[in-house]
Design an enzyme around this catalytic site. Sequence first.
Site, PDB file in Angstrom:
ATOM      1  N   ARG A  43      39.167  35.099  45.786  1.00  0.00           N
ATOM      2  CA  ARG A  43      40.188  35.813  45.036  1.00  0.00           C
ATOM      3  C   ARG A  43      39.817  37.297  45.028  1.00  0.00           C
ATOM      4  O   ARG A  43      38.773  37.683  44.502  1.00  0.00           O
ATOM      5  CB  ARG A  43      40.265  35.304  43.599  1.00  0.00           C
ATOM      6  CG  ARG A  43      41.195  36.131  42.726  1.00  0.00           C
ATOM      7  CD  ARG A  43      41.179  35.673  41.274  1.00  0.00           C
ATOM      8  NE  ARG A  43      42.156  36.390  40.488  1.00  0.00           N
ATOM      9  CZ  ARG A  43      41.859  37.177  39.447  1.00  0.00           C
ATOM     10  NH1 ARG A  43      40.615  37.357  39.061  1.00  0.00           N
ATOM     11  NH2 ARG A  43      42.810  37.788  38.787  1.00  0.00           N
TER      12      ARG A  43
ATOM     13  N   HIS B 197      45.602  44.488  39.931  1.00  0.00           N
ATOM     14  CA  HIS B 197      44.483  44.309  39.015  1.00  0.00           C
ATOM     15  C   HIS B 197      44.128  45.690  38.442  1.00  0.00           C
ATOM     16  O   HIS B 197      43.045  46.211  38.677  1.00  0.00           O
ATOM     17  CB  HIS B 197      43.304  43.650  39.749  1.00  0.00           C
ATOM     18  CG  HIS B 197      42.279  43.014  38.857  1.00  0.00           C
ATOM     19  ND1 HIS B 197      41.910  41.687  38.950  1.00  0.00           N
ATOM     20  CD2 HIS B 197      41.518  43.513  37.853  1.00  0.00           C
ATOM     21  CE1 HIS B 197      40.965  41.406  38.053  1.00  0.00           C
ATOM     22  NE2 HIS B 197      40.716  42.505  37.377  1.00  0.00           N
TER      23      HIS B 197
ATOM     24  N   GLU C 149      45.837  39.573  34.129  1.00  0.00           N
ATOM     25  CA  GLU C 149      45.668  39.865  32.698  1.00  0.00           C
ATOM     26  C   GLU C 149      46.499  41.038  32.185  1.00  0.00           C
ATOM     27  O   GLU C 149      45.946  42.068  31.796  1.00  0.00           O
ATOM     28  CB  GLU C 149      44.202  40.163  32.389  1.00  0.00           C
ATOM     29  CG  GLU C 149      43.265  39.036  32.640  1.00  0.00           C
ATOM     30  CD  GLU C 149      41.872  39.282  32.033  1.00  0.00           C
ATOM     31  OE1 GLU C 149      41.683  40.289  31.307  1.00  0.00           O
ATOM     32  OE2 GLU C 149      40.990  38.470  32.280  1.00  0.00           O
TER      33      GLU C 149
ATOM     34  N   ASN D  18      42.114  33.044  33.154  1.00  0.00           N
ATOM     35  CA  ASN D  18      40.794  33.670  32.979  1.00  0.00           C
ATOM     36  C   ASN D  18      40.270  33.341  31.597  1.00  0.00           C
ATOM     37  O   ASN D  18      40.976  33.548  30.601  1.00  0.00           O
ATOM     38  CB  ASN D  18      40.891  35.194  33.078  1.00  0.00           C
ATOM     39  CG  ASN D  18      41.242  35.684  34.468  1.00  0.00           C
ATOM     40  OD1 ASN D  18      41.315  34.901  35.411  1.00  0.00           O
ATOM     41  ND2 ASN D  18      41.458  36.978  34.598  1.00  0.00           N
TER      42      ASN D  18
ATOM     43  N   TYR E 159      36.378  33.217  29.280  1.00  0.00           N
ATOM     44  CA  TYR E 159      34.926  33.436  29.316  1.00  0.00           C
ATOM     45  C   TYR E 159      34.195  32.904  28.096  1.00  0.00           C
ATOM     46  O   TYR E 159      33.041  32.537  28.175  1.00  0.00           O
ATOM     47  CB  TYR E 159      34.624  34.936  29.381  1.00  0.00           C
ATOM     48  CG  TYR E 159      34.960  35.597  30.693  1.00  0.00           C
ATOM     49  CD1 TYR E 159      36.251  36.059  30.964  1.00  0.00           C
ATOM     50  CD2 TYR E 159      33.985  35.788  31.659  1.00  0.00           C
ATOM     51  CE1 TYR E 159      36.556  36.689  32.159  1.00  0.00           C
ATOM     52  CE2 TYR E 159      34.287  36.414  32.864  1.00  0.00           C
ATOM     53  CZ  TYR E 159      35.571  36.858  33.105  1.00  0.00           C
ATOM     54  OH  TYR E 159      35.854  37.471  34.293  1.00  0.00           O
TER      55      TYR E 159
ATOM     56  N   GLU F  34      39.071  33.386  36.743  1.00  0.00           N
ATOM     57  CA  GLU F  34      37.854  34.088  36.322  1.00  0.00           C
ATOM     58  C   GLU F  34      37.135  33.304  35.246  1.00  0.00           C
ATOM     59  O   GLU F  34      37.766  32.769  34.328  1.00  0.00           O
ATOM     60  CB  GLU F  34      38.170  35.478  35.732  1.00  0.00           C
ATOM     61  CG  GLU F  34      38.519  36.525  36.741  1.00  0.00           C
ATOM     62  CD  GLU F  34      38.785  37.886  36.088  1.00  0.00           C
ATOM     63  OE1 GLU F  34      38.174  38.184  35.035  1.00  0.00           O
ATOM     64  OE2 GLU F  34      39.600  38.624  36.630  1.00  0.00           O
TER      65      GLU F  34
HETATM   66  C1  PNW Z   1      38.424  40.440  32.832  1.00  0.00           C
HETATM   67  N1  PNW Z   1      37.564  39.674  26.466  1.00  0.00           N
HETATM   68  O1  PNW Z   1      38.576  41.234  31.708  1.00  0.00           O
HETATM   69  C2  PNW Z   1      38.944  41.248  34.008  1.00  0.00           C
HETATM   70  O2  PNW Z   1      40.013  40.609  34.665  1.00  0.00           O
HETATM   71  C3  PNW Z   1      37.891  41.631  35.000  1.00  0.00           C
HETATM   72  O3  PNW Z   1      38.338  42.726  35.774  1.00  0.00           O
HETATM   73  C4  PNW Z   1      36.608  41.930  34.266  1.00  0.00           C
HETATM   74  O4  PNW Z   1      35.637  42.509  35.072  1.00  0.00           O
HETATM   75  C5  PNW Z   1      36.128  40.604  33.689  1.00  0.00           C
HETATM   76  O5  PNW Z   1      37.113  39.995  32.881  1.00  0.00           O
HETATM   77  C6  PNW Z   1      34.855  40.729  32.875  1.00  0.00           C
HETATM   78  O6  PNW Z   1      35.056  41.527  31.753  1.00  0.00           O
HETATM   79  C7  PNW Z   1      38.272  40.785  30.435  1.00  0.00           C
HETATM   80  O7  PNW Z   1      37.314  40.538  25.605  1.00  0.00           O
HETATM   81  C8  PNW Z   1      37.859  41.723  29.499  1.00  0.00           C
HETATM   82  O8  PNW Z   1      37.622  38.458  26.105  1.00  0.00           O
HETATM   83  C9  PNW Z   1      37.620  41.358  28.198  1.00  0.00           C
HETATM   84  C10 PNW Z   1      37.790  40.032  27.808  1.00  0.00           C
HETATM   85  C11 PNW Z   1      38.198  39.094  28.729  1.00  0.00           C
HETATM   86  C12 PNW Z   1      38.428  39.468  30.039  1.00  0.00           C
END
Ligand code: PNW
Length: 495
Positions: free
Chosen positions: A101, A146, A191, A332, A334, A399
């Site tokens: 991706r 992006h 996002e 995405n 995390y 992601e």
């Molecule tokens: C994503 N949060 O951003 C982006 O799509 C990527 O470009 C970035 O590098 C990656 O996650 C890591 O940060 C996020 O606060 C930024 O939960 C913040 C959050 C989630 C995703």
Amino acid sequence: MVAPVTLCLELLGIACLLATATSREVNQFPEGFLLGAATASYQIEGGWNEDGKGESIWDHMLHEHPEYGNNGDNGDVACDSYHKYAEDVQALKDLGAKVYRFSISWPRILPNGDLDVINQPGIDYYNNLINLLLENDIQPLVTMFHWDLPQALQYIGGWPNPILADYFLEYARVLFDNFGDRVKLWTTFNEPISFTRGYAGSGGQAPSQNASGIGDYLASHTVIRAHAMVYRLYNEQYRSTQNGRVGITLSTNWYEPLDDREETLAAQERMFQFEFGLYANPILVDGDYPAVVRERVDNNSRAEGRPRSRLPSFTEEEKRMINGSADFLGFNSYTTMTVFSREHGISPSMDRDSGAFRMPNYTYPTSSAIWLTVVPWGFRRVLDWASTRYPNYPIIVTENGYADYGDLDDQERISYYGQYLAEMLKAINEDGVNVIGYTAWSLLDNLEWNSGFSVKFGIYHVDFNSTERTRTPKASASFLAGIYRNMSVPEEYFQ
Ligand code: PNW
């Protein structure tokens, strides 16, 4: 292990297909599951003004305001993937990736954002990358946008200007015309909730426009229309010959309510709706914003003495166009945060409109990103949540990953991936969630936006002190390579 519900069906002699699909062990990926890694153009490419590339809003902002970056870090060179893409493909090959991706830089293709100049070297660059991927049996999954908007389009207001949807449609046509014969998986946007924040404050998120609670909604409104227009364009003019799939990538954490009081559960729901439903509801459910978002923004706007809501409305025709405009959901996620009800944020703002407050729970293992703690069970919950709320859409996890300080022996990252992938497999094999692919964030250490090169998400180390930008696999790269090769996660992660 076989899910009990499947056993019942099998006993009744129904649905052999279902039975084969779920008769694998819980730690095994379904056949054909796409495993790979992800990046984004501004974060890795460099070559910011080479061969006719135009300026993006991130180029512009970090040149004008180096203080918005970390230690003056910016994407001028980054991982130099503009020159080193063949090494990236080799890294993917060594990883055993079946899918890569990456995103296309709009100003590398259209330096002014418009069709007045179509930059052939930019097209050549992505053609070379795509061809090399395919020669190595790696499928491209392309993000059209992006965050790196052509600065020329910011000069006319950027995403809050509705005409951006037309510009995006024309850009997408160039992409389908040039790459659609070989690219079969597209996402329009990465996002929107992240990049529309660039219109919600002056905090250094490009284009850093101070229009909180107004510009961010206007931007989202254009983005949703633009997404749907591109989806319809594909249906009408490309699908029959190119046979690909078009989706959008949305993001959310799992939001764990602080307690089980009704007001806390309502805040949890608002958090999901303001972050995810804002886009998912129009695109995947009924063509319009979630009722709770509509109601709260309308009410607050009225209370502020405004003649119109800060949240725009779709016409009936737009609703029909937007409704159902995705073949799959890019997802995405995390981490998990704790959520509760609380008025907070400046007025006006999305935070204030949501009336929901979230914070990381630092009793869980931390990372080098302040917002990211390691809560594996939350990943299963959020996948279950998404597939229940938005059924009928296959999910590609576009992601998921862990941030550290750059150690080659990255045991915390290994532990993160082992546990998160185990939870994802439970969601797939035990809860029946239709996840069809997973791309780890990220293939490379890269420019983590305002955090610069200090926050490292890569499974490959990149030496930013060397002009070679040497790539070195971390321990996590061989760990993931083992999982990708065996199509299974070691059993110890299921205990
Ligand atoms: C994503 N949060 O951003 C982006 O799509 C990527 O470009 C970035 O590098 C990656 O996650 C890591 O940060 C996020 O606060 C930024 O939960 C913040 C959050 C989630 C995703």
